[in-house]
Design a protein around this motif. Structure first.
Motif: not given
Length: 260
Positions: A111-116
């Protein structure tokens, strides 16, 4: 993945596809539930194939713990594959509650569009194409009720027994049969009568899997013997597949259908 065929698209298949894709758009998992042999896992795999994604199927059991499931989640998150957990409700309820927190961690990262993100004490990469799906056979022995924390993370879809005649007809057409409509009706009635009238044995299978095997092999035979009658072609394999059935009962069922 290769050219290994596609599922027959029915209204039920469309509904499952729509539910699963809507679940993904909301960063949720999909949870097809229904009797065995109705195509829950195969439909999930076929949707993944249509989207060009790998779908890893895991058969769940009572012995699975949260560490084993966590490692699978970690792999799926890093490579962007789909995970389909077969008979998910066989896992112990105490383990399911921990698994729900793992899935929630992954969902928050998506949901937070994190890469890691931090997962089980390690920082791992996240591929946004990943998806988690579970299939369930409610009402079977040894199955547990899913905790509410798990239910909230999956979008459910009820899978009913598919229309065998429609599937049979389309498969026969795809195998090259011209009399598919008539043959499909006869084949499905044959299997229905066999299932109802023959004795109950563990090795008897008159469901969709067995019917599909017969149709595929009949198609191979047709391509190798184009001069043979389609009725003869289709009749040559059920006798081999159901060789263990009572011969007298099988002949009685065939004659009642007026194959000739």
């Amino acid at each position: 993945m290769g050219l290994n065929g596609r599922l027959v698209i029915t209204p039920l298949t469309d509904r499952i596809y729509l539910t699963l894709t809507q679940a993904l758009s909301m960063f949720l998992g999909g949870a097809p539930a229904g009797p065995a042999g109705t195509g829950k896992t195969e439909t999930t795999k076929d949707l993944a194939k249509a989207l060009g994604l790998l779908c890893v199927v895991t058969n769940c059991g009572e012995g699975m713990d949260f560490k084993a499931v966590g490692k699978i989640f970690s792999g799926l998150a890093q490579c962007g594959a789909w995970g389909c957990f077969d008979e998910f409700n066989r896992i112990d309820a105490s383990v399911l509650s921990v698994i729900s927190s793992q899935i929630q961690t992954i969902r928050n990262a998506l949901m937070n569009q994190l890469k890691t993100f931090q997962f089980e004490g390690q920082e791992i990469a996240l591929d946004s194409r990943m998806g988690i799906f579970i299939t369930m056979n409610p009402g079977y022995a040894g199955r547990t009720e899913l905790p509410e924390s798990v239910k909230a993370l999956f979008r459910p879809v009820v899978v009913i027994v598919p229309d065998l005649q429609q599937i049979c007809e389309i498969m026969l057409f795809s195998e090259g049969f011209l009399m598919a409509k008539m043959l499909a009706k006869k084949m499905t009635v044959l299997y229905k009568l066999a299932k109802e009238q023959l004795s109950k044995q563990h090795h008897y299978d008159f469901g969709l899997r067995a019917l599909k095997s017969v149709l595929v092999m009949a198609g191979e035979l047709k391509r190798g013997s184009a001069d043979l009658s389609e009725v003869v072609l289709l009749l040559s394999y059920p006798g081999q597949i159901i060789f263990f059935t009572r011969r007298r009962m099988f002949l009685h069922i065939c004659s009642s259908l007026r194959w000739k």
